[in-house]
Design a protein around this motif. Structure first.
Motif, PDB file in Angstrom:
ATOM      1  N   SER A  96       0.694  -1.153  -0.066  1.00 41.22           N
ATOM      2  CA  SER A  96      -0.114  -0.002  -0.145  1.00 41.22           C
ATOM      3  C   SER A  96       1.006   1.159   0.146  1.00 41.22           C
ATOM      4  O   SER A  96       0.371   2.176  -0.507  1.00 41.22           O
ATOM      5  CB  SER A  96      -0.916   0.026   1.419  1.00 41.22           C
ATOM      6  OG  SER A  96      -1.833  -1.040   1.129  1.00 41.22           O
ATOM      7  N   VAL A 457      -5.234  -3.259  -5.106  1.00 42.43           N
ATOM      8  CA  VAL A 457      -6.345  -3.855  -4.483  1.00 42.43           C
ATOM      9  C   VAL A 457      -6.519  -5.242  -4.636  1.00 42.43           C
ATOM     10  O   VAL A 457      -7.010  -6.191  -3.901  1.00 42.43           O
ATOM     11  CB  VAL A 457      -7.516  -2.869  -4.369  1.00 42.43           C
ATOM     12  CG1 VAL A 457      -8.792  -3.466  -3.989  1.00 42.43           C
ATOM     13  CG2 VAL A 457      -7.188  -1.464  -4.219  1.00 42.43           C
ATOM     14  N   TYR A 461      -6.312  -8.638  -2.236  1.00 48.79           N
ATOM     15  CA  TYR A 461      -7.544  -9.336  -1.684  1.00 48.79           C
ATOM     16  C   TYR A 461      -7.230 -10.784  -1.923  1.00 48.79           C
ATOM     17  O   TYR A 461      -7.529 -11.372  -1.135  1.00 48.79           O
ATOM     18  CB  TYR A 461      -8.516  -8.889  -2.506  1.00 48.79           C
ATOM     19  CG  TYR A 461      -9.800  -9.484  -2.020  1.00 48.79           C
ATOM     20  CD1 TYR A 461     -10.587  -8.836  -0.701  1.00 48.79           C
ATOM     21  CD2 TYR A 461     -10.731 -10.396  -2.744  1.00 48.79           C
ATOM     22  CE1 TYR A 461     -11.811  -9.446  -0.531  1.00 48.79           C
ATOM     23  CE2 TYR A 461     -11.642 -10.940  -2.399  1.00 48.79           C
ATOM     24  CZ  TYR A 461     -12.155 -10.718  -1.084  1.00 48.79           C
ATOM     25  OH  TYR A 461     -13.457 -11.046  -0.744  1.00 48.79           O
ATOM     26  N   PHE A 539     -12.188   3.984  -5.202  1.00 49.04           N
ATOM     27  CA  PHE A 539     -12.181   2.449  -4.666  1.00 49.04           C
ATOM     28  C   PHE A 539     -10.612   2.214  -4.275  1.00 49.04           C
ATOM     29  O   PHE A 539     -10.540   1.814  -3.334  1.00 49.04           O
ATOM     30  CB  PHE A 539     -12.655   1.488  -5.578  1.00 49.04           C
ATOM     31  CG  PHE A 539     -12.408   0.109  -5.321  1.00 49.04           C
ATOM     32  CD1 PHE A 539     -13.101  -0.482  -4.185  1.00 49.04           C
ATOM     33  CD2 PHE A 539     -11.513  -0.482  -5.860  1.00 49.04           C
ATOM     34  CE1 PHE A 539     -13.157  -1.881  -3.787  1.00 49.04           C
ATOM     35  CE2 PHE A 539     -11.404  -2.126  -5.450  1.00 49.04           C
ATOM     36  CZ  PHE A 539     -12.338  -2.711  -4.418  1.00 49.04           C
ATOM     37  N   SER A 540      -9.921   2.421  -4.985  1.00 48.93           N
ATOM     38  CA  SER A 540      -8.137   2.094  -4.919  1.00 48.93           C
ATOM     39  C   SER A 540      -7.720   3.065  -3.854  1.00 48.93           C
ATOM     40  O   SER A 540      -6.948   2.346  -2.863  1.00 48.93           O
ATOM     41  CB  SER A 540      -7.504   2.777  -6.199  1.00 48.93           C
ATOM     42  OG  SER A 540      -7.999   1.866  -7.209  1.00 48.93           O
ATOM     43  N   THR A 542      -9.505   4.591  -1.215  1.00 47.04           N
ATOM     44  CA  THR A 542      -9.833   4.192   0.056  1.00 47.04           C
ATOM     45  C   THR A 542      -9.298   2.731   0.767  1.00 47.04           C
ATOM     46  O   THR A 542      -8.900   2.757   1.653  1.00 47.04           O
ATOM     47  CB  THR A 542     -11.412   4.009   0.042  1.00 47.04           C
ATOM     48  OG1 THR A 542     -11.999   5.054  -0.394  1.00 47.04           O
ATOM     49  CG2 THR A 542     -11.764   3.354   1.246  1.00 47.04           C
ATOM     50  N   SER A 543      -9.172   1.931  -0.208  1.00 42.76           N
ATOM     51  CA  SER A 543      -8.540   0.669   0.122  1.00 42.76           C
ATOM     52  C   SER A 543      -7.326   0.482   0.571  1.00 42.76           C
ATOM     53  O   SER A 543      -6.799  -0.054   1.452  1.00 42.76           O
ATOM     54  CB  SER A 543      -8.871  -0.517  -0.831  1.00 42.76           C
ATOM     55  OG  SER A 543      -8.053  -0.169  -1.970  1.00 42.76           O
ATOM     56  N   ASN A 544      -6.386   1.624  -0.081  1.00 44.61           N
ATOM     57  CA  ASN A 544      -4.956   1.401   0.265  1.00 44.61           C
ATOM     58  C   ASN A 544      -4.700   2.239   1.462  1.00 44.61           C
ATOM     59  O   ASN A 544      -3.862   2.109   2.231  1.00 44.61           O
ATOM     60  CB  ASN A 544      -4.061   2.163  -0.988  1.00 44.61           C
ATOM     61  CG  ASN A 544      -4.085   0.999  -2.004  1.00 44.61           C
ATOM     62  OD1 ASN A 544      -3.183   0.075  -1.888  1.00 44.61           O
ATOM     63  ND2 ASN A 544      -4.547   1.229  -3.141  1.00 44.61           N
ATOM     64  N   THR A 552      -8.089  -0.781  10.704  1.00 44.11           N
ATOM     65  CA  THR A 552      -8.665  -1.125   9.459  1.00 44.11           C
ATOM     66  C   THR A 552      -7.726  -2.011   8.688  1.00 44.11           C
ATOM     67  O   THR A 552      -8.225  -2.631   7.577  1.00 44.11           O
ATOM     68  CB  THR A 552      -9.285   0.213   8.533  1.00 44.11           C
ATOM     69  OG1 THR A 552      -8.101   1.040   8.557  1.00 44.11           O
ATOM     70  CG2 THR A 552     -10.252   0.884   9.409  1.00 44.11           C
ATOM     71  N   TYR A 555      -8.809  -5.663   7.232  1.00 46.38           N
ATOM     72  CA  TYR A 555      -9.865  -5.877   6.208  1.00 46.38           C
ATOM     73  C   TYR A 555      -9.494  -6.567   5.150  1.00 46.38           C
ATOM     74  O   TYR A 555      -8.411  -6.116   4.511  1.00 46.38           O
ATOM     75  CB  TYR A 555     -10.815  -4.754   6.081  1.00 46.38           C
ATOM     76  CG  TYR A 555     -11.607  -4.134   7.285  1.00 46.38           C
ATOM     77  CD1 TYR A 555     -11.135  -3.529   8.301  1.00 46.38           C
ATOM     78  CD2 TYR A 555     -12.836  -4.828   7.089  1.00 46.38           C
ATOM     79  CE1 TYR A 555     -12.193  -3.300   9.201  1.00 46.38           C
ATOM     80  CE2 TYR A 555     -13.782  -4.159   8.120  1.00 46.38           C
ATOM     81  CZ  TYR A 555     -13.192  -3.449   9.399  1.00 46.38           C
ATOM     82  OH  TYR A 555     -14.157  -3.141  10.311  1.00 46.38           O
ATOM     83  N   ILE A 557     -10.379  -6.092   1.945  1.00 45.14           N
ATOM     84  CA  ILE A 557     -10.276  -5.314   1.057  1.00 45.14           C
ATOM     85  C   ILE A 557      -8.890  -4.440   1.122  1.00 45.14           C
ATOM     86  O   ILE A 557      -8.432  -3.843   0.045  1.00 45.14           O
ATOM     87  CB  ILE A 557     -11.449  -4.193   0.919  1.00 45.14           C
ATOM     88  CG1 ILE A 557     -11.540  -3.305  -0.345  1.00 45.14           C
ATOM     89  CG2 ILE A 557     -11.583  -3.384   2.202  1.00 45.14           C
ATOM     90  CD1 ILE A 557     -12.693  -2.579  -0.464  1.00 45.14           C
ATOM     91  N   ALA A 558      -8.273  -4.385   2.134  1.00 44.56           N
ATOM     92  CA  ALA A 558      -7.252  -3.872   2.567  1.00 44.56           C
ATOM     93  C   ALA A 558      -5.772  -4.548   2.388  1.00 44.56           C
ATOM     94  O   ALA A 558      -4.842  -4.227   2.590  1.00 44.56           O
ATOM     95  CB  ALA A 558      -7.152  -3.011   3.784  1.00 44.56           C
TER      96      ALA A 558
END
Length: 570
Positions: A96, A457, A461, A539-540, A542-544, A552, A555, A557-558
């Motif tokens: 990330s 991401v 995942y 999306f990218s 937020t997840s990173n 968090t 998760y 997704i992270a």
């Protein structure tokens, strides 16, 4: 110097072309009239003549990319010695970090838009360059003076390869800093804003590059992009050398008996920030420009977004690059635990990799401006997969575990990366219209850059279901090796799938111009391009960001292993 040799070679072929640094003077709005390639000298898109690479404005432009190269070469390179070894962050967190410190590139279209239609004090480019560099300076200054803290395990005092479970509580308190990985969050976020700052400056410089490139005859169009990106890549080597020799102490997983503090690299990056601000003010050449109405710019850019050449190239860049950049999260952990890669060797391999990257740019710029883009990309990609897979699997299954052997993986990856990168810049120049150079160049390259965090991401995942964490890698048993192999096989299959989409890419500049003239338009495709662009960014990003915060980071997704009773376990 190679750039100068290229310049002399090209001037022999087009000796009648001279730099015209005042081509825009006297024009009411600062824009050239758009003409069909072929109406101007040897297929140039706009008038003015090719830029003289020895001129003052060329030198100022090279200063921009030289400064970007130093910071862009330093900040991402800190991932391995500082965040992986010093702070002991997990593989998905360092993945990330790699994405977040380059996230600013994903917003190039917005910075380009500001540069196109919001001049400050009459300058569309210079003012935004200065703003970007000031933001970069502020963030780097904070990271220079805020202490990062003690390392996770101080290798100067104990053997950090021994699992922490083998230590007593007293020894853990003495030798370990269990909060180290959490302290990296502030520096990762500030590094994100550093990337935003210098990318703002880069976008204004890119818009200038498009203007210069469109003045070049078709036979040599692409020369200026090749020159500036060669400068950027070569200067990044200086930063990598700093990391190689200054961050190779035991606390960074290195073999030297000394090292500088973790804040010193950020202090070094302050120097080019100051220098480039002065060169922008006193050396950068740009005529005064009247403000282009935002509504007028939106109408013009919307017309371009609807054209098939735009959405087709963007679709290719995003889809193909997503498949191409599908990686594997255990890459950094196995480099440290299994291959024994020291920060010195990691950085030196990066230096060699950048030399290869520069070499690819120079070869394509000198000999390959008229090569078939499809064949070139396909050959580079397949060749690298063969080399990469051999080296990685030999390391995973303990056939050969040598740090120099393992770091060869990064060297091979520079071949297709260099080709795809420079081809994307050639495409952007062919597509751009006069007046929206910054946004067009920004969109085409942003879509390409956005593929990296989106791919991150996806593979984080998928890899979260395999036992490839730092603790798993330390076990080094048959099951762990098998699961690591699965992660890499998925990566290689995806890279092969990236070639399926080559049919969307025109093979050369002339077919690209033909597609632009006769490809037609689609409002639906233009709208979908905008919607998917914003969705992918949200999306990218937020997840990173989730992956670097303790509350968090677990998760899936992270890239984590999932929650326990709805929360992340300690």
């Amino acid at each position: 110097m190679q750039i100068n040799n290229d310049k002399l070679d090209l001037e022999q072929r087009v000796s009648y072309i001279a730099s015209n640094t005042s081509a825009d003077k006297g024009k009411e709005d600062g824009f050239d009239e758009v003409k069909t390639p072929g109406e101007l000298e040897d297929g140039a898109i706009v008038s003015g003549g090719a830029l003289n690479l020895y001129s003052r404005e060329a030198f100022a432009l090279f200063c921009q990319y030289g400064s970007i190269g130093i910071i862009y070469g330093m900040i991402p390179q800190l991932m391995y010695p500082l965040f992986n070894n010093y702070l002991n962050m997990e593989g998905y967190q360092t993945a990330s970090y790699n994405v977040l410190v380059t996230t600013g590139w994903s917003f190039k279209v917005f910075w380009g838009m500001l540069s196109d239609c919001v001049p400050i004090f009459g300058y569309r480019r210079k003012s935004w360059m200065i703003i970007g560099w000031i933001l970069t300076f502020i963030c780097l200054a904070v990271m220079t003076f805020v202490p990062l803290g003690a390392p996770y395990c101080d290798a100067r005092l104990t053997d950090c390869t021994i699992p922490i479970a083998n230590y007593t509580k007293e020894e853990v308190a003495k030798y370990f800093n269990l909060d180290a990985s959490n302290r990296g969050s502030l520096f990762i976020m500030l590094s994100l804003f550093v990337s935003i700052g210098y990318v703002v400056a880069d976008c204004a410089a890119d818009a200038m590059v498009v203007e210069y490139a469109q003045r070049e005859p078709e036979a040599i169009r692409g020369r200026i992009q090749t020159a500036i990106y060669t400068v950027r890549t070569l200067t990044s080597i200086l930063a990598q050398i700093v990391v190689a020799f200054f961050l190779n102490g035991p606390e960074y997983g290195g073999s030297f008996n000394w090292a500088v503090g973790p804040n010193v690299p950020y202090a070094i990056c302050l120097i080019p920030c100051v220098l480039v601000i002065f060169t922008t003010i006193f050396l950068q050449v740009e005529p005064h420009t009247k403000k282009l109405g935002f509504g007028q710019w939106c109408v013009q850019f919307w017309e371009l977004l609807q054209k098939r050449v735009m959405w087709q190239i963007c679709a290719y860049r995003f889809i193909a690059n997503t498949f191409q950049t599908i990686g594997a999260t255990p890459t950094s952990p196995i480099a440290y635990r299994w291959a024994g890669v020291e920060p010195l060797n990691d950085s030196l391999s990066g230096v060699i990799g950048n030399l290869i990257f520069s070499g690819i740019l120079i070869v394509v710029g000198k000999y390959g401006l008229n090569w078939n883009w499809r064949y070139t990309i396909a050959a580079g990609t397949l060749g690298v997969i063969v080399v990469d897979s051999f080296v990685t699997l030999m390391t995973v299954w303990a056939v050969v575990r040598n740090q120099w052997f393992y770091t060869g993986v990064a060297l091979a990856d520079n071949v297709p990366a260099g080709v795809q990168f420079i081809v994307s810049t050639y495409c952007a120049v062919e597509i751009a219209d006069v007046g929206n150079e910054g946004a067009t160049y920004g969109l085409v390259t942003t879509v390409s850059n956005l593929a990296s965090p989106f791919a991150s991401v996806l593979y984080k995942y998928v890899d979260s279901y395999f036992a490839v964490s730092q603790k798993d890698i330390m076990r080094d048993d048959h099951q762990v090796r098998l699961e690591v192999t699965y992660c890499f096989l998925i990566s290689y299959i995806c890279k092969c799938c990236s070639l399926i989409w080559l049919f969307l890419l025109p093979p050369q500049k002339a077919p690209m111009q033909e597609l632009k003239r006769r490809g037609g338009k689609s409002k639906l495709a233009g709208a979908l391009l905008i919607i998917l662009f914003f969705c992918a960014i949200a999306f990218s990003l937020t997840s990173n960001i989730m992956a670097i915060f303790p509350s968090t980071k677990c998760y899936r997704i992270a890239g984590g292993k999932g929650t326990v009773n709805g929360t992340c376990p300690t």
